[in-house]
Design an enzyme around this catalytic site. Structure first.
Site, PDB file in Angstrom:
ATOM      1  N   HIS A   1      15.432   6.392   9.012  1.00  0.00           N
ATOM      2  CA  HIS A   1      14.622   7.412   8.358  1.00  0.00           C
ATOM      3  C   HIS A   1      15.053   7.490   6.905  1.00  0.00           C
ATOM      4  O   HIS A   1      16.104   8.038   6.593  1.00  0.00           O
ATOM      5  CB  HIS A   1      14.784   8.763   9.051  1.00  0.00           C
ATOM      6  CG  HIS A   1      13.682   9.713   8.727  1.00  0.00           C
ATOM      7  ND1 HIS A   1      13.810  11.073   8.831  1.00  0.00           N
ATOM      8  CD2 HIS A   1      12.420   9.495   8.301  1.00  0.00           C
ATOM      9  CE1 HIS A   1      12.672  11.655   8.490  1.00  0.00           C
ATOM     10  NE2 HIS A   1      11.830  10.715   8.163  1.00  0.00           N
TER      11      HIS A   1
ATOM     12  N   HIS B   1       6.645   9.432  17.501  1.00  0.00           N
ATOM     13  CA  HIS B   1       6.904   9.537  16.061  1.00  0.00           C
ATOM     14  C   HIS B   1       8.371   9.229  15.802  1.00  0.00           C
ATOM     15  O   HIS B   1       9.249   9.667  16.552  1.00  0.00           O
ATOM     16  CB  HIS B   1       6.567  10.951  15.591  1.00  0.00           C
ATOM     17  CG  HIS B   1       7.022  11.237  14.184  1.00  0.00           C
ATOM     18  ND1 HIS B   1       8.078  12.081  13.894  1.00  0.00           N
ATOM     19  CD2 HIS B   1       6.560  10.784  12.994  1.00  0.00           C
ATOM     20  CE1 HIS B   1       8.234  12.145  12.581  1.00  0.00           C
ATOM     21  NE2 HIS B   1       7.343  11.371  12.010  1.00  0.00           N
TER      22      HIS B   1
END
Length: 1326
Positions: A377, A332
């Site tokens: 991110h 992830h």
């Protein structure tokens, strides 16, 4: 193949001893290279191999002996790359001479024991030199890792020897004394002296390497283990002969090794103990091998005897099943190296994951500059990296470890134009690796996915796909989109660093803010700490932990005498005080009572004061200079003329057994004078309080830092600190060694010094000892319970914050476009906003809650009704990818409808804060200047009367925040991509570029809809993703459906957005319902990531593990209850015998000599994790060779799903447990018998020489015995708990000298242990 046969790796022939010797000699001589640094320009260095310790070293020419700038352990090297393939090279690409460093002369060594690796980047003088280094290192790495245990031990000893003695070829007793605590070995000074003298064959007071190795072997080998467990396997009780060894292997169940010929087994035995520093001379080439007791114990702890079955170290499962029949190793947010908020993004993270066997990586793609996407991110301050660089890295590493397919999970936040660019990059870089069409054999049959074997060396794209009927780019016949992309995050959201003013301290404090769904969430962001952490973790130029450091000379703490009771140091009061002490204790201790102290009159000398026949005498210990064994001058110690000693300790020990003679008397020094008790009478010292009474006292003082010191309840002569921290009452053990008081690695000469130190330095976390508890204070607290200590209150920030408003969920809708209110009772909202608690007033106007406004009106046809689960999904997945939710536990402000303005701050009101660390486009942190905020945002909140004031560093940033807050308030319309005219209506409507859609074949991302799947059937080419919370709700409640679903279709589970620390969830429940792609944060070394690593050990770490047959087809299997018609349960008996070389050097916190205990547990099906967790007793102060000899019984209903985990913890001075090592194995992959368990760190990297020794036996149980066995689990656990209690009783009775209590406890212990064994044997018949 034989267990003992060896051959070259990767098809290379095995080198002879002479060839290997010549090869090492070339690298040992070394070459001159140009080393590329992080913070300074490239420079010349000598690069060479240290033969004995198998290390790469570099140093400047003309350096002192062993004065190395850096050292790399060969066993820690993970990858060697050729070419200028690292950031070290890229940093200096602008240098004029950079072009001179040809690509074919450069190579990079990546090494380390954590997720983020360090790098050694060099350019050799010639291509031949470069090739020699690359080939040589690759061979030596394989040879180093596969070496026998004795050889690995010798290399470990060499490393420790070099650390102690960089400047000379020998070590002293003082060196050894300092070395032992570093390897968690604690022995008495007398025992140390004894072992030192036994090893010192030359009797010169110094040890050579061979003598030091002998000393280490003395300390490591525990004859008790051999005589207790293994002497029965020896024909003569002394050695293990060839026949004895073969018989032992047969009993172990090593049938392959047992059937090897005598010659093969004998050759293995000879090679195992062969001295590597000699050739194969005749005296080592005898016909039959044998092991001495020490050599056999070395074999028992070696990797040759590992618990893990070596058959599983290569691919051993059927790889021709459909892809949905495998669990797939998955990552992830693969690009991150730390937390989800502010850590570095790095292309090296992709390389690291792929080399670890990961087969599904995530690319979080955003629009980048110059039309090229970037990866980071989103809506955080994590750094940005190039999409192109990531794709190139994936190509280089995708199939280095495993040939099976790699899935790229694309989280797409890009416009259509940059999606097209992504597709072009995929095709250009990957070429034929990229799967763009179905396999030939599946062109017409899509009932099942292809197999990993069919998809070898292929890269699959996971992304949303345009509807099939819109294959024509200009097609108008399209359906309403069922689902907006998971990655459609509000375009008006913003994040960054703003400042809140601490009114009390008159300074601005930096915070990280996220604007999401009309709320501003924030948390304190310490830029200074972040900057320091990055420097510590990633600057590899100068921080080399293995650089050799000599023990300091002339530092009292390192001297042998420093901790002795008779040494009083700089005694306050000097000669007068020493006379008082001798007169106080001399009459009771008798003649020869003595103490040694620093001289009052002669600097560097000492005084020896002693008691004889009612009088006190004082003698001067002189420090003359004489020549040492190496001819160099050294300070000696002298009490009598012509009698010299190399240490004060040696002098005193000599006169404790040999009389000191004078013309008038002769005396032997006997009892030491006790140290003065300076803590007596201090208000914090409570000489009569027990632990229970201390707890009662501290309960009345609910303030962190309250404390008292008391004698220990358990050990006489020692002490404990009882204190409050983090809202709890805790106790700290103070160990006393000689005259010293020790907490962890800190040592103090008295308790008063200890308390003074921790009154100004952190004692536990950030808590200091700040409030000594007295009876008077307790009385005052009871009388005035609301009085707040000002010193504690001053630590809290003075600004006031509000709580997040979280209303209940009713009907919810999602906004299809932004809307600006025209009346006071209307809602304003941006596109994709979630409006909750909707009431349908009429067909045009509805009421709902959004952004802190309750039951305001909005136009119904601007929204789309969604169900509860979808609303929660948008909250979890679409709001800054959960970052805002992760900060909800902090604080937030409602800015819906807020009025915002900005103005210039007055210079007199500005106080500079710490510098701030931000990210640049290349994935590195850049530290801005220590600017204070120069602009002020004034946000007038509609729900509050006060105005929120936020500091901003620049005018441009202030304008950006004004625009963002105004946008959330509804003042701006949709931020649509206006440059979309070149794209078809279908592409614009779905937000998916056709070029990218066409690359999606087998992993078509689709929003999960159970009703649709039940009606239309399972489409193997479609898959859904679930945040962990949603997966828990759906998969756990509908386990039978998902078992059926996962037989054909793939699913991906990923961590909830609230995990901003990158922590991991437990993957086991999701694997147990068949989910294939359970994605974890590889960069986080927690227990759940260790479970993930263990899961994929069983098939050669290829990234694919075949699910059990009962999960691949319809069966009675249900993860929710006990049902075992298709699998045979197993009972295990595990005896934890001992360990060797437990280490804490890989831990960031400094610890003293550890007190280890072992925890074993089964991790698997829900039933198997009940009553299947046990702990051994704690062995105090011994991590070098602790001995437990404790047995446990475990019952496993689903062995095919089970993992067996060993975890070694240190019980520290606070009584808290810290993980120091672990090893986790799939249960089907372990071997019975006496086995070694090589231990790993939290990152699942092997710890050098660290291992457990266990005995494991297992019995398959008959299925009809299930109920009988289940009823015994609780009984057996009670028996095991009783054994642990008895161990404690035995230890305490031995300390008291109560032989009768020891005998009674041992008798009961043996009786219960016999009951456990009998119960196990009884169950074996069922």
């Amino acid at each position: 193949m034989s267990n003992f046969c060896s051959s070259g790796l990767d098809g290379e022939p095995e080198l002879t001893f002479e060839e290997l010797e010549n090869f090492i000699c070339q690298l040992e001589i070394g070459t001159v290279v140009t080393k590329f640094f992080k913070n300074k320009q490239p420079d010349k260095r000598n690069l060479s191999i240290k033969r004995e310790s198998r290390q790469v070293v570099w140093y400047k020419e003309m350096s002192k002996r062993n004065a190395y700038e850096g050292i790399v352990d060969l066993r820690e090297i993970k990858e060697i790359r050729t070419g200028k393939n690292s950031r070290d090279f890229e940093r200096w690409a602008s240098l004029p001479e950079y072009a001179k460093f040809e690509d074919n002369r450069c190579f990079v060594v990546l090494y380390g024991q954590e997720f983020r690796l360090k790098s050694l980047s060099v350019c050799a003088i010639s291509k031949q030199d470069c090739d020699r280094w690359v080939d040589g290192l690759r061979y030596l790495i394989r040879d180093t890792i596969s070496s026998s245990y004795p050889l690995q031990l010798e290399r470990w000893i060499w490393k420790e020897f070099y650390k102690m003695t960089p400047e000379k070829p020998t070590i002293t007793l003082k060196d050894v004394k300092a070395f032992l605590p570093q390897v968690n070995c604690q022995i008495t000074k007398s025992r140390l002296k004894e072992v030192f003298n036994e090893s010192n064959n030359r009797c010169v007071g110094e040890l050579s390497f061979d003598e030091f190795a002998t000393l280490c072997n003395f300390l490591t080998y525990d004859g008790t283990i051999y005589h207790t467990f293994f002497q029965i396997f020896s024909s003569d009780g002394m050695i293990i002969s060839l026949e004895d060894f073969q018989s032992f292997l047969a009993k172990q169940g090593d049938s392959g090794a047992y059937h090897d010929s005598d010659m093969v087994t004998a050759t293995f035995m000879r090679n195992f103990v062969r001295d590597p520093r000699r050739c194969n001379v005749a005296d080592q080439d005898y016909d039959e091998g044998f092991f001495t007791a020490k050599e056999f114990m070395s074999y028992m702890f070696s990797h040759h005897n590992e618990l893990f079955d070596p058959a599983h170290k290569t691919v051993n499962q059927d790889m021709t099943q459909p892809l949905s029949h495998y669990w797939i190793a998955s990552s992830h947010n693969t690009y991150l190296t730390g937390d989800q908020l502010k850590s570095l993004s790095s292309v090296e993270a992709y390389a690291r994951c792929l080399l670890q066997g990961c087969r599904c990586v995530e690319l979080d793609c955003w629009d980048g500059p110059d039309g090229i996407p970037i990866i980071y991110h989103g809506l955080t301050i994590t750094t940005r990296i190039s999409f192109l660089d990531v794709v190139k890295t994936i190509k280089e590493h995708a199939f280095a470890t495993s040939p099976y397919p790699v899935i790229l999970s694309i989280e797409d936040h890009c416009c259509l134009a940059q999606q097209n660019k992504m597709a072009a990059i995929f095709e250009e870089v990957f070429g034929t690796m990229l799967l763009k069409t179905p396999l030939v054999e599946q062109q017409t049959d899509f009932s099942m996915l292809p197999s990993p074997h069919d998809l070898q060396r292929k890269i699959l794209i996971k992304h949303k796909k345009l509807p099939e009927k819109s294959n024509d780019a200009n097609s108008q016949a399209i359906d309403r989109p069922e689902d907006i992309s998971d990655s459609d995050i509000l375009s008006s959201e913003k994040n960054g660093i703003l400042y809140l003013e601490d009114k009390a301290k008159r300074e601005w404090v930096s915070h990280f803010f996220v604007l999401s769904d009309a709320r501003m969430y924030y948390t304190k962001f310490s830029a200074k700490e972040s900057e320091a952490e990055e420097e510590e973790e990633f600057d590899e130029d100068d921080t080399i932990p293995t650089t050799y450091q000599p023990i300091p000379e002339g530092v009292p703490e390192y001297e042998l005498h420093f901790g002795e009771v008779w040494f009083h140091g700089r005694l306050e009061g000097g000669r007068i005080r020493s006379e008082e002490l001798l007169k106080q204790y001399g009459p009771s201790l008798g003649d020869g009572a003595f103490l040694v102290r620093n001289s009052d009159n002669f600097v560097g000398d000492f005084s020896l004061s002693f008691w004889r026949q009612g009088k006190v005498y004082h003698l001067r210990i002189r420090r003359p200079t004489r020549s040492g064994n190496d001819g160099k001058p050294m300070k000696m110690y002298q009490l009598e003329s012509d009698v010299y000693f190399d240490s004060l300790y040696s002098l005193v020990i000599h006169y404790k057994t040999n009389p000191l003679k004078s013309p008038s008397f002769s005396i032997v020094f006997d009892q030491p004078i006790p140290q003065p008790s300076t803590h007596e009478g201090k208000i914090w010292y409570h000489p009569t309080k027990t632990q229970a009474e201390a707890v009662e006292l501290l309960r009345t003082i609910p303030k962190d830092g309250a404390f008292l010191v008391r004698p220990s309840d358990k050990d006489s002569g020692t002490y404990s600190i009882s204190f409050r921290a983090e809202g709890e009452i805790k106790h700290c053990r103070i160990k006393q060694e000689g005259r010293l008081f020790i907490i962890g690695t800190a040592q103090f000469e008295n308790l008063e010094d200890l308390v003074k130190y921790y009154e100004t330095s952190p004692f536990y976390g950030e808590v200091r000892l700040r409030m000594p508890v007295t009876d008077n204070m307790v009385y005052q607290e009871e009388e005035n319970p609301n009085v707040i200590d000002e010193s504690i209150a001053s630590d809290q920030p003075s600004y006031i914050v509000t709580d997040a408003l979280m209303g209940p969920m009713g009907i919810s809708v999602r906004a299809l476009k932004s809307y600006q209110s025209h009346e006071d009772d209307e809602l304003s909202f941006p596109k994709n906003a979630i409006i909750k608690n909707v009431k349908k007033v009429d067909s045009v106007w509805w009421r709902g809650d959004y952004g802190g406004r309750m039951q305001y009106l909005f136009i119904a046809n601007l929204t789309q009704e969604i169900d509860y689960e979808e609303a929660k999904r948008y909250e979890e997945e679409s709001s800054a990818d959960g970052i805002a939710q992760g900060l909800q536990s902090k604080e937030s402000f409602d800015v819906a409808g807020a009025e915002v303005e900005f103005l210039k701050l007055q210079a007199s009101l500005v106080k500079e804060p710490s510098s701030v660390s931000i990210g640049n486009s290349e994935g590195e942190h850049v530290v801005s200047k220590a600017y204070a905020p120069e602009w002020l945002l004034r946000v007038k909140l509609t729900s509050k009367t006060e105005v929120l004031e936020l500091g901003v560093e620049s005018r441009d940033e202030a304008l950006a925040w004004v625009k963002a807050i105004s946008s959330v308030s509804g003042e701006s319309l949709d931020n649509q991509d206006n440059n979309q005219t070149m794209h078809s209506e279908t592409e614009r409507k779905y937000g998916i570029a056709k070029a990218l859609s066409d690359l999606v074949v087998y992993c078509q991302a689709k929003h999960f809809n159970q009703e649709r799947i039940l009606q239309e059937g399972r489409n193997p080419c479609q898959m859904s993703s679930f945040a962990e919370l949603k997966a828990e709700k759906l998969m756990m409640l509908e386990s039978k459906f998902f078992l059926w679903y996962h037989q054909i279709m793939l699913s991906r589970v990923y961590p909830k957005g609230q995990r901003i620390d990158s922590s991991n969830y437990n993957p086991m429940p999701f694997w147990n319902v068949g989910s294939q792609i359970v994605a974890l944060n590889y960069q986080t070394p927690d227990k759940n990531m260790q479970i993930h690593e263990a899961k994929f050990l069983q098939n050669g770490k290829c990234g694919y593990v075949l699910k059990p047959s009962y999960m691949r087809k319809t069966s009675d299997y249900n993860p929710d209850y006990c049902s075992v018609p298709d699998e045979t349960p197993v009972s295990l008996v595990i005896k934890i015998i001992a360990a060797r070389h437990l280490t804490t050097r890989h831990l960031k916190s400094r610890r003293g000599v550890i007190s280890p205990f072992v925890e074993i547990e089964i991790i698997g099906s829900q039933q198997d994790m009940i009553s299947n967790k046990y702990t051994t007793k704690t062995i105090p102060d011994n991590g070098f060779n602790p001995f437990w000899d404790e047995s446990f019984q475990l019952h496993v209903l689903r062995p095919s799903l089970a993992l067996l985990r060993f975890a070694v913890y240190d019980s520290d001075m606070f009584g808290e447990s810290c993980l120091i090592a672990q090893a986790t194995y799939p249960l089907p992959c372990i071997r019975r018998g006496f086995r070694s368990v090589p231990l790993k760190n939290a990152f699942s990297e092997p710890l050098e020489m660290s291992a457990l020794l266990i005995l494991l036996d297992h019995q398959k149980r008959k299925k009809e015995s299930f109920n009988i066995v289940s009823s015994t689990i609780v009984l057996q656990k009670m028996r095991t708990d009783r054994l642990r209690d008895l161990q404690v009783q035995i230890t305490e009775a031995e300390v008291r000298g109560d032989a009768e209590a020891v005998q009674a406890a041992r008798s009961e212990f043996q009786e219960i242990e016999l009951q456990i064994v009998e119960e196990f044997n009884r169950l074996a018949h069922y």
